[in-house]
Design an enzyme around this catalytic site. Structure first.
Site, PDB file in Angstrom:
ATOM      1  N   HIS A  72      12.392  -0.201   6.563  1.00  0.00           N
ATOM      2  CA  HIS A  72      13.404  -0.547   7.562  1.00  0.00           C
ATOM      3  C   HIS A  72      14.377  -1.585   7.017  1.00  0.00           C
ATOM      4  O   HIS A  72      15.395  -1.871   7.639  1.00  0.00           O
ATOM      5  CB  HIS A  72      12.745  -1.078   8.840  1.00  0.00           C
ATOM      6  CG  HIS A  72      12.090  -2.428   8.670  1.00  0.00           C
ATOM      7  ND1 HIS A  72      10.858  -2.588   8.078  1.00  0.00           N
ATOM      8  CD2 HIS A  72      12.508  -3.674   9.012  1.00  0.00           C
ATOM      9  CE1 HIS A  72      10.547  -3.872   8.066  1.00  0.00           C
ATOM     10  NE2 HIS A  72      11.528  -4.560   8.619  1.00  0.00           N
ATOM     11  N   LYS A 128     -13.821  -3.311   9.041  1.00  0.00           N
ATOM     12  CA  LYS A 128     -14.119  -4.097   7.841  1.00  0.00           C
ATOM     13  C   LYS A 128     -13.160  -5.272   7.716  1.00  0.00           C
ATOM     14  O   LYS A 128     -13.505  -6.310   7.135  1.00  0.00           O
ATOM     15  CB  LYS A 128     -14.086  -3.211   6.595  1.00  0.00           C
ATOM     16  CG  LYS A 128     -12.768  -2.474   6.344  1.00  0.00           C
ATOM     17  CD  LYS A 128     -11.792  -3.235   5.478  1.00  0.00           C
ATOM     18  CE  LYS A 128     -10.511  -2.465   5.298  1.00  0.00           C
ATOM     19  NZ  LYS A 128      -9.532  -3.158   4.434  1.00  0.00           N
ATOM     20  N   SER A 141      -7.548  -9.313  -1.040  1.00  0.00           N
ATOM     21  CA  SER A 141      -7.661  -9.022   0.389  1.00  0.00           C
ATOM     22  C   SER A 141      -6.930 -10.068   1.215  1.00  0.00           C
ATOM     23  O   SER A 141      -7.312 -11.242   1.236  1.00  0.00           O
ATOM     24  CB  SER A 141      -9.135  -8.981   0.803  1.00  0.00           C
ATOM     25  OG  SER A 141      -9.260  -8.998   2.205  1.00  0.00           O
ATOM     26  N   ARG A 142      -5.903  -9.645   1.931  1.00  0.00           N
ATOM     27  CA  ARG A 142      -5.166 -10.607   2.774  1.00  0.00           C
ATOM     28  C   ARG A 142      -6.035 -11.083   3.935  1.00  0.00           C
ATOM     29  O   ARG A 142      -5.873 -12.207   4.402  1.00  0.00           O
ATOM     30  CB  ARG A 142      -3.866  -9.986   3.260  1.00  0.00           C
ATOM     31  CG  ARG A 142      -4.008  -8.881   4.261  1.00  0.00           C
ATOM     32  CD  ARG A 142      -2.734  -8.124   4.512  1.00  0.00           C
ATOM     33  NE  ARG A 142      -2.370  -7.305   3.365  1.00  0.00           N
ATOM     34  CZ  ARG A 142      -1.436  -6.358   3.405  1.00  0.00           C
ATOM     35  NH1 ARG A 142      -0.763  -6.134   4.506  1.00  0.00           N
ATOM     36  NH2 ARG A 142      -1.166  -5.635   2.350  1.00  0.00           N
ATOM     37  N   TRP A 201       0.818  -1.203   0.000  1.00  0.00           N
ATOM     38  CA  TRP A 201       0.000   0.000   0.000  1.00  0.00           C
ATOM     39  C   TRP A 201       0.858   1.262   0.000  1.00  0.00           C
ATOM     40  O   TRP A 201       0.591   2.206  -0.748  1.00  0.00           O
ATOM     41  CB  TRP A 201      -0.944  -0.022   1.183  1.00  0.00           C
ATOM     42  CG  TRP A 201      -2.015   1.031   1.195  1.00  0.00           C
ATOM     43  CD1 TRP A 201      -2.474   1.707   2.282  1.00  0.00           C
ATOM     44  CD2 TRP A 201      -2.801   1.508   0.086  1.00  0.00           C
ATOM     45  NE1 TRP A 201      -3.472   2.584   1.925  1.00  0.00           N
ATOM     46  CE2 TRP A 201      -3.695   2.479   0.574  1.00  0.00           C
ATOM     47  CE3 TRP A 201      -2.812   1.209  -1.286  1.00  0.00           C
ATOM     48  CZ2 TRP A 201      -4.588   3.164  -0.252  1.00  0.00           C
ATOM     49  CZ3 TRP A 201      -3.704   1.885  -2.111  1.00  0.00           C
ATOM     50  CH2 TRP A 201      -4.581   2.849  -1.596  1.00  0.00           C
ATOM     51  N   THR A 251     -13.187  -5.646   0.495  1.00  0.00           N
ATOM     52  CA  THR A 251     -12.334  -6.484   1.338  1.00  0.00           C
ATOM     53  C   THR A 251     -12.938  -7.860   1.576  1.00  0.00           C
ATOM     54  O   THR A 251     -12.212  -8.835   1.796  1.00  0.00           O
ATOM     55  CB  THR A 251     -12.070  -5.786   2.689  1.00  0.00           C
ATOM     56  OG1 THR A 251     -11.716  -4.426   2.459  1.00  0.00           O
ATOM     57  CG2 THR A 251     -10.934  -6.454   3.443  1.00  0.00           C
TER      58      THR A 251
END
Length: 345
Positions: A32, A192, A255-256, A12, A249
């Site tokens: 990171h 959601k 959608s994970r 994202w 979603t």
């Protein structure tokens, strides 16, 4: 052209960096992981999170937070919800001037029950936090990165800040609306994911479209019920960050949360599911927060409670669905009446 630091080079964060680069901004995409920043700079790819997508030259990868934030006008917080405090604690040490923070995280912190905007306001002092905006809506990174039509909402207590962010992101592929209801936007975006996990479970069990339609509809009722008690505008839940985000979603293989629920419904253990995903499944952590919020505000959330039993109390998915179907009789419209009564009080 604005100097924008996107903190979080997951799918994202990377997709939003692409939107901003398309709009001509100087985008610093921070991770990171040093090897990921190097890959972005040398190959113009993020093969782990957005395979097959070429990134514009306007995006530069960073693993050094000080360098990424140097003279930045805007910070886009795109890290997982559980990492937001840690990342901002480091960021505030090196932010050199007041900045607008745009958060795109979807979650609620368990135990403290803070929304993401509340966490950001706690972590960043007023002299650093110029304005705070939430960007949320039905928007899979995979489709945004392909420049498929997408609509989202920019929400802030400060209308000018919301409109400023609207202008930053909006283009012919990425349409942005404004909404002053920060609470409703954040609650819709967070909860959601809980309902999407449950939708994945029903699909994994093979229960079909009738079950999913019922789950989405009654899930929206739960979201609106809790959100309105917490101060959200009931109308927000019929918009992009409510029913819009819920539909996408609960129904998409992108959608994970749906994918994780689907694996649970097929009999996989939670630990196995999370290990296989490769990305954070926000709905698991948010389910714990939803359970705690339902108790705190004495709001009925049977779907969230059933999912909590599956995730944290070793209840089987089939038992959870059977318990939902076996509940006592109720009137469908009582939800709407209760929401409106809460709004008028």
């Amino acid at each position: 052209m604005e100097k924008i630091a996107v903190l979080g080079a997951g799918s994202w964060g990377t997709a939003l960096a692409l939107v901003l680069a398309d709009n001509g901004h100087d985008v610093r995409l921070w991770s990171h992981r040093g090897e990921l920043a190097e890959e972005i700079n040398t190959t113009r790819k993020n093969s782990k999170y957005l395979p097959g997508i070429s990134l514009p030259e306007g995006i530069n990868g960073y693993s050094n937070l000080l360098e990424a934030l140097n003279d930045a006008d805007i910070i886009v917080a795109a890290v997982p919800a559980k990492a937001i405090r840690e990342v901002l604690a480091e960021a505030k040490k090196v932010i050199s001037r007041p900045v607008t923070v745009v958060h795109v995280c979807k979650g609620i912190e368990p135990d403290s029950l803070k929304r993401i905007s509340e966490i950001i306001s706690e972590e960043l002092p007023p002299e650093v936090l110029k304005s705070l905006v939430v960007l949320s809506g039905p928007s899979h990174a995979e489709e945004v990165s392909l420049r498929h039509p997408t609509t989202v909402t920019s929400s802030s207590d400060d209308l000018k800040a919301a409109e400023y962010v609207q202008e930053l992101f909006m283009n012919q592929h990425f349409r942005v609306y404004t909404n002053p209801d920060v609470i409703g936007v954040e609650i819709g975006g967070a909860l959601k994911n809980v309902i999407a996990l449950a939708a994945g479970i029903t699909d994994g069990l093979g229960y079909g479209d009738n079950a999913k339609a019922a789950l989405i509809t009654r899930g929206l009722a739960e979201i609106a019920r809790l959100g309105s008690v917490m101060g959200g505008n009931p109308l927000t839940f019929s918009g992009l960050t409510g029913i819009g985000d819920l539909i996408v979603t609960c129904t998409s293989v992108h959608s994970r949360n749906w994918r994780a629920g689907n694996m649970l419904g097929k009999g996989h253990a939670l630990e196995e599911v999370l290990d296989s995903m490769g990305m954070v499944v926000e709905g698991v952590r948010t389910t714990k927060a939803a359970h705690q919020l339902a108790q705190k505000f004495q709001v009925k959330m049977p779907i969230a409670e059933a999912l909590y039993g599956v995730l944290f109390n070793d209840q089987s998915p089939k038992e959870a669905v059977d318990s939902l179907m076996g509940r006592g009789r109720t009137h469908e419209m009582e939800d709407l009446v209760n929401i409106m009564e809460n709004r008028l009080q």
